[in-house]
Scaffold this motif. Sequence first.
Motif, PDB file in Angstrom:
ATOM      1  N   ALA A  52       0.839  -1.200   0.000  1.00  0.00           N
ATOM      2  CA  ALA A  52       0.000   0.000   0.000  1.00  0.00           C
ATOM      3  C   ALA A  52       0.873   1.249   0.000  1.00  0.00           C
ATOM      4  O   ALA A  52       0.589   2.224  -0.712  1.00  0.00           O
ATOM      5  N   PHE A  91       2.189   1.845  -3.457  1.00  0.00           N
ATOM      6  CA  PHE A  91       1.142   2.429  -4.318  1.00  0.00           C
ATOM      7  C   PHE A  91       1.014   3.931  -4.051  1.00  0.00           C
ATOM      8  O   PHE A  91       0.988   4.740  -4.994  1.00  0.00           O
ATOM      9  N   LEU A  92       0.965   4.310  -2.760  1.00  0.00           N
ATOM     10  CA  LEU A  92       0.869   5.731  -2.414  1.00  0.00           C
ATOM     11  C   LEU A  92       2.088   6.496  -2.946  1.00  0.00           C
ATOM     12  O   LEU A  92       1.961   7.620  -3.451  1.00  0.00           O
ATOM     13  N   LEU A 102       2.025   9.933   3.803  1.00  0.00           N
ATOM     14  CA  LEU A 102       1.153   8.803   4.141  1.00  0.00           C
ATOM     15  C   LEU A 102       1.825   7.486   3.737  1.00  0.00           C
ATOM     16  O   LEU A 102       1.771   6.498   4.482  1.00  0.00           O
ATOM     17  N   GLU A 161      -5.348   4.765 -12.355  1.00  0.00           N
ATOM     18  CA  GLU A 161      -6.787   4.690 -12.036  1.00  0.00           C
ATOM     19  C   GLU A 161      -6.987   4.613 -10.523  1.00  0.00           C
ATOM     20  O   GLU A 161      -7.923   5.196  -9.981  1.00  0.00           O
ATOM     21  N   GLY A 162      -6.103   3.868  -9.842  1.00  0.00           N
ATOM     22  CA  GLY A 162      -6.139   3.832  -8.380  1.00  0.00           C
ATOM     23  C   GLY A 162      -5.900   5.221  -7.801  1.00  0.00           C
ATOM     24  O   GLY A 162      -6.565   5.637  -6.861  1.00  0.00           O
ATOM     25  N   ARG A 198      -6.614   7.980  -9.216  1.00  0.00           N
ATOM     26  CA  ARG A 198      -7.836   8.769  -9.461  1.00  0.00           C
ATOM     27  C   ARG A 198      -8.802   8.580  -8.292  1.00  0.00           C
ATOM     28  O   ARG A 198      -9.302   9.551  -7.719  1.00  0.00           O
ATOM     29  N   LEU A 199      -9.062   7.318  -7.907  1.00  0.00           N
ATOM     30  CA  LEU A 199      -9.966   7.062  -6.779  1.00  0.00           C
ATOM     31  C   LEU A 199      -9.395   7.631  -5.479  1.00  0.00           C
ATOM     32  O   LEU A 199     -10.124   8.167  -4.647  1.00  0.00           O
ATOM     33  N   LEU A 200      -8.077   7.513  -5.330  1.00  0.00           N
ATOM     34  CA  LEU A 200      -7.419   8.034  -4.132  1.00  0.00           C
ATOM     35  C   LEU A 200      -7.658   9.532  -4.000  1.00  0.00           C
ATOM     36  O   LEU A 200      -7.983  10.040  -2.924  1.00  0.00           O
ATOM     37  N   ILE A 225     -10.087  11.213  -5.380  1.00  0.00           N
ATOM     38  CA  ILE A 225     -11.507  11.487  -5.139  1.00  0.00           C
ATOM     39  C   ILE A 225     -11.776  11.435  -3.635  1.00  0.00           C
ATOM     40  O   ILE A 225     -12.481  12.276  -3.083  1.00  0.00           O
ATOM     41  N   THR A 226     -11.205  10.444  -2.945  1.00  0.00           N
ATOM     42  CA  THR A 226     -11.377  10.355  -1.496  1.00  0.00           C
ATOM     43  C   THR A 226     -10.653  11.512  -0.812  1.00  0.00           C
ATOM     44  O   THR A 226     -11.163  12.075   0.158  1.00  0.00           O
ATOM     45  N   TRP A 243      -8.112  13.883   1.430  1.00  0.00           N
ATOM     46  CA  TRP A 243      -7.580  13.764   2.795  1.00  0.00           C
ATOM     47  C   TRP A 243      -8.533  13.029   3.726  1.00  0.00           C
ATOM     48  O   TRP A 243      -8.127  12.570   4.804  1.00  0.00           O
ATOM     49  N   LEU A 289      -9.414  10.234   3.524  1.00  0.00           N
ATOM     50  CA  LEU A 289      -8.930   8.857   3.661  1.00  0.00           C
ATOM     51  C   LEU A 289      -8.320   8.600   5.037  1.00  0.00           C
ATOM     52  O   LEU A 289      -8.465   7.511   5.589  1.00  0.00           O
ATOM     53  N   ILE A 290      -7.602   9.594   5.598  1.00  0.00           N
ATOM     54  CA  ILE A 290      -6.929   9.337   6.875  1.00  0.00           C
ATOM     55  C   ILE A 290      -7.809   9.715   8.075  1.00  0.00           C
ATOM     56  O   ILE A 290      -7.401   9.550   9.215  1.00  0.00           O
ATOM     57  N   LEU A 336     -16.394   8.802  -1.673  1.00  0.00           N
ATOM     58  CA  LEU A 336     -16.172   7.768  -2.682  1.00  0.00           C
ATOM     59  C   LEU A 336     -17.304   7.732  -3.709  1.00  0.00           C
ATOM     60  O   LEU A 336     -17.089   7.467  -4.882  1.00  0.00           O
TER      61      LEU A 336
END
Lengths: 229, 320
Positions: free
Chosen positions: B13, B16-17, B43, B162-163, B165-167, B169-170, B172, B174-175, B285
């Motif tokens: 993970a 990916f970040l 992160l 694409e991941g 992109r979703l990241l 969209i979510t 900050w 996210l944390i 999301l």
Amino acid sequence: MIKLIGILLIVVGFSLRLNTLLVVLAAGIATGLAAGFSLHEILTMVGKYFVDSRTMTLPLLLMYPVVGLLERHGLKERAETLIRRTKAATAGRVVLLYTAVRQISISLGVNIGGHAGMVRPLVAPMAEAAARAKHGELPQVSVERIRAHAAAGENIGNFFGEDIFVAVGAILLMKGFFDAQGIPVSVWAMALWGIPTAFIAFAAMAWRCARLDRRVARDLVENPTTTVR
Amino acid sequence: MKLLTVEAFYTVAGAFLFVVAIRIARDAQHPRRWGSALFWMLLALTFAGGKQLPSAWVGCLVVIMIILAATGQVVRGPQAAISREERTREAERLGNRLFWPALFIPVIAVLGTLVLGHVHVGEVWLVETTQVSLIALGLGVVVALFAAVRVTRASYRAAADEGGRLLQITGWALILPQMLAALGGIFAKAGVGEVVAGLVTHALPTQVPVVAVVAYCGGMVLFTMIMGNAFAAFAVITGGIGLPFIVTQHHGNPAIMAAIGMLSGYCGTLLTPMAANYNLVPAMLLELDDPHAVIKAQVPLALTIFAANVGLMWACVYRF
């Protein structure tokens, strides 16, 4: 009483619509200071708990590339095509069916689903497509309503199915609590007494889903101008 | 010894970040490329190096991330818009094959949860037995990613994009769940729960059996709303209100009390922005305009289920 300052900060901060992360950090620091911790101790706690709770974020991070790629190649559109062929489908029925699947599977200890894995790529688009097949293009307010109920269905199914399975976090946590207090309580009894609420929760969801379909029909009358998104 | 631990997936993970952060930093079109890239980079560091870094350092990194978020540095980049027509064409080309990768995730997660924890040769275990379901999910996602790349004939770089992109969209948010968990930890260490339980018992005549039930269920809802987590509320409210009044004073059944009490706590989870992973992150999301839309949809549900819980507990807890 001074220890409750964090709760006060949360309430005030949220109602003033300040940045949520900042409000939470301020509440943590204020509560820590009120309880007599030093700033260094508070930062250490923040760091430790933040790292310990990476579990909450991990499934999203792992799932994003897969879901994103499938979305880019038409996963939502394919799900919509399938649902349009199902004449009996409505937004409410799609959401309710998902809630049932989620609730039954998790009560058997099978944890499938989730907001990133199922709701965004499949459930919400299918529910929207079912409503579109019936009513044509939808006003934005209906789209929001359907998506919010899809997320609610995921939560209801997840929360109120889980406690029926004995080997799950909640039951084990309760067992551990009673063991520490020296009170003998059976895990089976606790699982059994979760069942009535599970049925009530599902019935409540069925009521909300039926209402969702009626609201969507009414939204169209109230908002004749449609938006595409 | 464990061959595969959940730390391995935290590293994945983190990687990916890291990739997303680099892509943002190199994107001249991004409105806040440096701030956003730094946020995701930090992160990534807490994910990949969380166990190695001293907790106080992680705390400082978290503070920096929050400052970046609060000053509006963490925003969405320009997304190469893929038209609906193109996605529909792809959907027609690929058909139901699109579903296979998505189905691999739950199937492997379930099979893995059942099997992986039992695989060992002497003292060498295949996976960390306490985290089997998370590891199985991780493996499911890895297989699904291979399958998705094969089916769509896209590249892994495209998957990362694409991941990302979703990241974005979510964003900050996210944390937020992790930050709220940290706040819950501080509340617990500071003894906030004991103060709340004390206030409730002083304010209400809990010597009346039905009042004890209402106070316990209500306490579970309120404290869950504050903590964002019914598990954290359970020990405090059951220890502070449930055990002394319902069980000890009125001889109620502890199993019934606990089961329905916990489910009352879940009604609180449905109502609170503090349970960000269930209520706020999904709103981001699903790209809803109102961040509280999910909570609003859940209010009638939560109130109905709560009322039923109180009635059920009152009818049963002193009888069985």
